[in-house]
Design a protein around this motif. Structure first.
Motif, PDB file in Angstrom:
ATOM      1  N   ALA A 226      16.915   2.932  40.921  1.00 45.67           N
ATOM      2  CA  ALA A 226      18.114   2.168  41.256  1.00 45.67           C
ATOM      3  C   ALA A 226      19.373   2.666  40.664  1.00 45.67           C
ATOM      4  CB  ALA A 226      18.060   0.728  40.688  1.00 45.67           C
ATOM      5  N   LEU A 227      19.319   3.679  39.665  1.00 45.62           N
ATOM      6  CA  LEU A 227      20.564   4.254  39.005  1.00 45.62           C
ATOM      7  C   LEU A 227      21.642   4.727  39.930  1.00 45.62           C
ATOM      8  CD1 LEU A 227      19.002   5.900  35.730  1.00 45.62           C
ATOM      9  CD2 LEU A 227      20.362   3.763  35.927  1.00 45.62           C
ATOM     10  N   PRO A 228      21.250   5.596  40.824  1.00 41.97           N
ATOM     11  CA  PRO A 228      22.499   6.206  41.672  1.00 41.97           C
ATOM     12  C   PRO A 228      23.357   4.975  42.559  1.00 41.97           C
ATOM     13  CG  PRO A 228      20.216   7.335  42.082  1.00 41.97           C
ATOM     14  CD  PRO A 228      19.941   6.239  41.433  1.00 41.97           C
ATOM     15  N   TYR A 229      22.887   3.854  42.364  1.00 46.80           N
ATOM     16  CA  TYR A 229      23.501   2.881  43.195  1.00 46.80           C
ATOM     17  C   TYR A 229      24.100   1.692  42.256  1.00 46.80           C
ATOM     18  CZ  TYR A 229      20.771   5.332  46.528  1.00 46.80           C
ATOM     19  OH  TYR A 229      20.168   6.243  47.253  1.00 46.80           O
ATOM     20  N   LEU A 230      23.875   1.723  40.923  1.00 46.60           N
ATOM     21  CA  LEU A 230      24.356   0.597  40.119  1.00 46.60           C
ATOM     22  C   LEU A 230      25.857   1.090  39.875  1.00 46.60           C
ATOM     23  CD1 LEU A 230      21.258   0.090  37.953  1.00 46.60           C
ATOM     24  CD2 LEU A 230      22.617  -1.950  38.808  1.00 46.60           C
ATOM     25  N   ASN A 231      26.724  -0.042  39.869  1.00 45.79           N
ATOM     26  CA  ASN A 231      27.819   0.015  39.212  1.00 45.79           C
ATOM     27  C   ASN A 231      28.000   0.210  38.015  1.00 45.79           C
ATOM     28  OD1 ASN A 231      28.922  -0.123  42.257  1.00 45.79           O
ATOM     29  ND2 ASN A 231      29.074  -2.357  42.049  1.00 45.79           N
ATOM     30  N   ASN A 232      29.053   0.933  37.646  1.00 46.88           N
ATOM     31  CA  ASN A 232      29.021   1.434  35.989  1.00 46.88           C
ATOM     32  C   ASN A 232      29.330   0.237  35.190  1.00 46.88           C
ATOM     33  OD1 ASN A 232      28.310   4.086  36.098  1.00 46.88           O
ATOM     34  ND2 ASN A 232      30.381   4.945  36.363  1.00 46.88           N
ATOM     35  N   SER A 233      30.130  -0.742  35.865  1.00 47.85           N
ATOM     36  CA  SER A 233      30.615  -1.858  35.208  1.00 47.85           C
ATOM     37  C   SER A 233      29.215  -3.177  35.115  1.00 47.85           C
ATOM     38  CB  SER A 233      31.771  -2.487  35.828  1.00 47.85           C
ATOM     39  OG  SER A 233      31.449  -2.771  37.206  1.00 47.85           O
ATOM     40  N   GLY A 234      28.247  -2.793  35.583  1.00 48.09           N
ATOM     41  CA  GLY A 234      27.188  -3.827  35.775  1.00 48.09           C
ATOM     42  C   GLY A 234      26.138  -3.482  34.881  1.00 48.09           C
ATOM     43  N   SER A 235      24.982  -3.857  34.972  1.00 53.01           N
ATOM     44  CA  SER A 235      24.015  -4.051  33.986  1.00 53.01           C
ATOM     45  C   SER A 235      22.434  -3.971  34.558  1.00 53.01           C
ATOM     46  CB  SER A 235      24.262  -5.390  33.214  1.00 53.01           C
ATOM     47  OG  SER A 235      23.704  -6.698  33.903  1.00 53.01           O
ATOM     48  N   VAL A 236      21.678  -3.800  33.575  1.00 48.12           N
ATOM     49  CA  VAL A 236      20.275  -3.838  34.006  1.00 48.12           C
ATOM     50  C   VAL A 236      19.538  -4.750  32.764  1.00 48.12           C
ATOM     51  CG1 VAL A 236      18.003  -2.592  34.172  1.00 48.12           C
ATOM     52  CG2 VAL A 236      20.045  -1.402  34.937  1.00 48.12           C
ATOM     53  N   THR A 237      18.638  -5.515  33.279  1.00 40.56           N
ATOM     54  CA  THR A 237      17.802  -6.553  32.504  1.00 40.56           C
ATOM     55  C   THR A 237      16.296  -6.134  32.669  1.00 40.56           C
ATOM     56  OG1 THR A 237      19.831  -7.779  31.888  1.00 40.56           O
ATOM     57  CG2 THR A 237      17.262  -8.729  31.228  1.00 40.56           C
ATOM     58  N   LEU A 238      15.577  -5.787  31.528  1.00 35.72           N
ATOM     59  CA  LEU A 238      14.199  -5.508  31.838  1.00 35.72           C
ATOM     60  C   LEU A 238      13.556  -6.840  31.265  1.00 35.72           C
ATOM     61  CD1 LEU A 238      13.410  -1.882  30.473  1.00 35.72           C
ATOM     62  CD2 LEU A 238      14.058  -2.737  32.797  1.00 35.72           C
ATOM     63  N   ILE A 239      12.413  -7.483  31.871  1.00 35.34           N
ATOM     64  CA  ILE A 239      11.768  -8.300  31.228  1.00 35.34           C
ATOM     65  C   ILE A 239      10.454  -8.137  30.440  1.00 35.34           C
ATOM     66  CG2 ILE A 239      10.869 -10.922  31.621  1.00 35.34           C
ATOM     67  CD1 ILE A 239      13.775 -10.318  32.342  1.00 35.34           C
ATOM     68  N   THR A 240      10.338  -8.072  29.364  1.00 32.75           N
ATOM     69  CA  THR A 240       9.304  -7.669  28.645  1.00 32.75           C
ATOM     70  C   THR A 240       8.408  -8.709  28.128  1.00 32.75           C
ATOM     71  OG1 THR A 240      10.503  -7.800  26.571  1.00 32.75           O
ATOM     72  CG2 THR A 240      10.463  -5.556  27.820  1.00 32.75           C
ATOM     73  N   ALA A 241       7.807  -8.902  26.904  1.00 33.80           N
ATOM     74  CA  ALA A 241       7.074 -10.372  26.533  1.00 33.80           C
ATOM     75  C   ALA A 241       6.956  -9.894  24.883  1.00 33.80           C
ATOM     76  CB  ALA A 241       5.662 -10.071  27.243  1.00 33.80           C
ATOM     77  N   ILE A 242       7.027 -11.277  24.557  1.00 34.05           N
ATOM     78  CA  ILE A 242       7.012 -11.422  23.050  1.00 34.05           C
ATOM     79  C   ILE A 242       5.775 -10.855  22.256  1.00 34.05           C
ATOM     80  CG2 ILE A 242       6.042 -13.541  22.762  1.00 34.05           C
ATOM     81  CD1 ILE A 242       9.303 -12.343  21.168  1.00 34.05           C
ATOM     82  N   SER A 243       4.795 -10.299  23.047  1.00 33.07           N
ATOM     83  CA  SER A 243       3.538  -9.614  22.418  1.00 33.07           C
ATOM     84  C   SER A 243       3.881  -8.507  21.963  1.00 33.07           C
ATOM     85  CB  SER A 243       2.556  -9.494  23.654  1.00 33.07           C
ATOM     86  OG  SER A 243       3.169  -8.982  24.609  1.00 33.07           O
ATOM     87  N   SER A 244       5.024  -8.096  22.145  1.00 32.95           N
ATOM     88  CA  SER A 244       5.708  -6.720  21.607  1.00 32.95           C
ATOM     89  C   SER A 244       5.712  -6.847  19.915  1.00 32.95           C
ATOM     90  CB  SER A 244       7.121  -6.328  22.213  1.00 32.95           C
ATOM     91  OG  SER A 244       7.881  -7.356  22.070  1.00 32.95           O
ATOM     92  N   VAL A 245       6.147  -7.901  19.568  1.00 35.77           N
ATOM     93  CA  VAL A 245       6.352  -7.978  18.202  1.00 35.77           C
ATOM     94  C   VAL A 245       5.359  -9.278  17.348  1.00 35.77           C
ATOM     95  CG1 VAL A 245       8.677  -7.083  18.329  1.00 35.77           C
ATOM     96  CG2 VAL A 245       8.268  -9.657  18.451  1.00 35.77           C
ATOM     97  N   ALA A 246       4.900 -10.030  18.448  1.00 31.00           N
ATOM     98  CA  ALA A 246       4.196 -11.325  17.584  1.00 31.00           C
ATOM     99  C   ALA A 246       2.992 -11.009  17.002  1.00 31.00           C
ATOM    100  CB  ALA A 246       3.870 -12.257  19.060  1.00 31.00           C
ATOM    101  N   GLN A 247       2.296  -9.792  17.012  1.00 32.59           N
ATOM    102  CA  GLN A 247       1.113  -9.618  16.160  1.00 32.59           C
ATOM    103  C   GLN A 247       0.243 -10.612  16.114  1.00 32.59           C
ATOM    104  OE1 GLN A 247       2.788  -8.600  12.123  1.00 32.59           O
ATOM    105  NE2 GLN A 247       4.160  -7.040  12.915  1.00 32.59           N
ATOM    106  N   LYS A 248      -0.069 -10.802  17.314  1.00 30.07           N
ATOM    107  CA  LYS A 248      -1.267 -12.126  17.529  1.00 30.07           C
ATOM    108  C   LYS A 248      -2.608 -11.301  17.887  1.00 30.07           C
ATOM    109  CE  LYS A 248       1.797 -15.254  16.956  1.00 30.07           C
ATOM    110  NZ  LYS A 248       1.734 -16.179  15.626  1.00 30.07           N
TER     111      LYS A 248
END
Length: 238
Positions: free
Chosen positions: A118-140
């Protein structure tokens, strides 16, 4: 954020259900021009017929297909990547490392492939949001594999914010959300899991997809936010 998304072009990857679809609907209601992708052609067709959201069949594990999709789409303003998988859960001693590898193939690599394409087509004034999960830090217990997948994505966010500036990049890390992600489990088992998990959530319940969508839309609309991971987990990681 009235007017922030007026006529802005937004792509939600993996947006045919759950958090992705809720995000697309919220943005469309804010007069953004929204396109969602997914692999289920019939599901996408039904969404396009009943809303003002555009749809396109794209397999995010196929880099050639992603390159073709973004070339056809042209320049756009915001990218939300909700692609996920259901592999990688379980206590480590019994965890199939083949399943963990499949978990990376289902989420980590498709998200990075999508972003790079996507990078070649994204406007510089725009944004990217990734969706991860709380398992990254929850330590369960039982989530070491999921922590590896989601933690790997989150560790990249502040570095990418430096590399890709002025394009903004953030992540939203949901907790337990009632979405089709849980469809790998029978309904009774899913409800039992929700009941058990609720006891560890200060908010006292699992989340709705629309609540996570609100956090995602905030990262898109706040022009001073970048390099940040937002935990939207009802306090589950406390």
């Amino acid at each position: 954020m009235n007017g922030v998304f007026e006529n802005k072009k937004v792509i939600v990857i993996g947006g045919s259900s759950g958090i992705g679809l809720a995000t697309a609907q919220t943005l469309a209601n804010s007069n953004a021009r929204v396109t969602i992708t997914g692999r289920d052609a019939e599901k996408l067709k039904a969404i396009q017929q009943t809303s003002n959201i555009q749809t396109q069949v794209v397999d995010s594990s196929d880099r050639t297909a992603l390159d073709a999709f973004f070339k056809q789409t042209g320049s756009f303003d915001h990218l939300v990547i909700t692609v996920s998988g259901s592999k990688g859960m379980g206590n480590f001693a019994e965890l199939s490392l083949a399943d963990l590898r499949a978990g990376f193939e289902g989420k980590f690599w498709p998200q990075l492939n999508t972003l790079q394409a996507a990078l070649p087509y994204l406007n510089n004034s725009g944004s990217v949001t990734l969706i991860t999960a709380i398992s990254s830090v929850a330590q369960k217990p039982g989530t070491s594999g999921l922590a590896a997948i989601n933690g790997a994505l989150e560790l990249m966010v502040p570095v990418l914010a430096q590399e890709l500036k002025p394009l903004r990049i953030n992540a939203v890390s949901p907790g337990v959300v009632d979405t089709p992600w849980w469809n790998f489990a029978p309904e009774a088992a899913k409800q039992q899991a929700f009941q058990q998990l609720t006891g560890n959530i200060p908010a006292g319940r699992v989340a709705r997809a629309e609540e996570i969508a609100d956090a995602i839309v905030f990262t898109l609309g706040n022009s001073y936010m970048t390099g940040t991971v937002i935990h939207c987990d009802g306090g589950f990681s406390c």
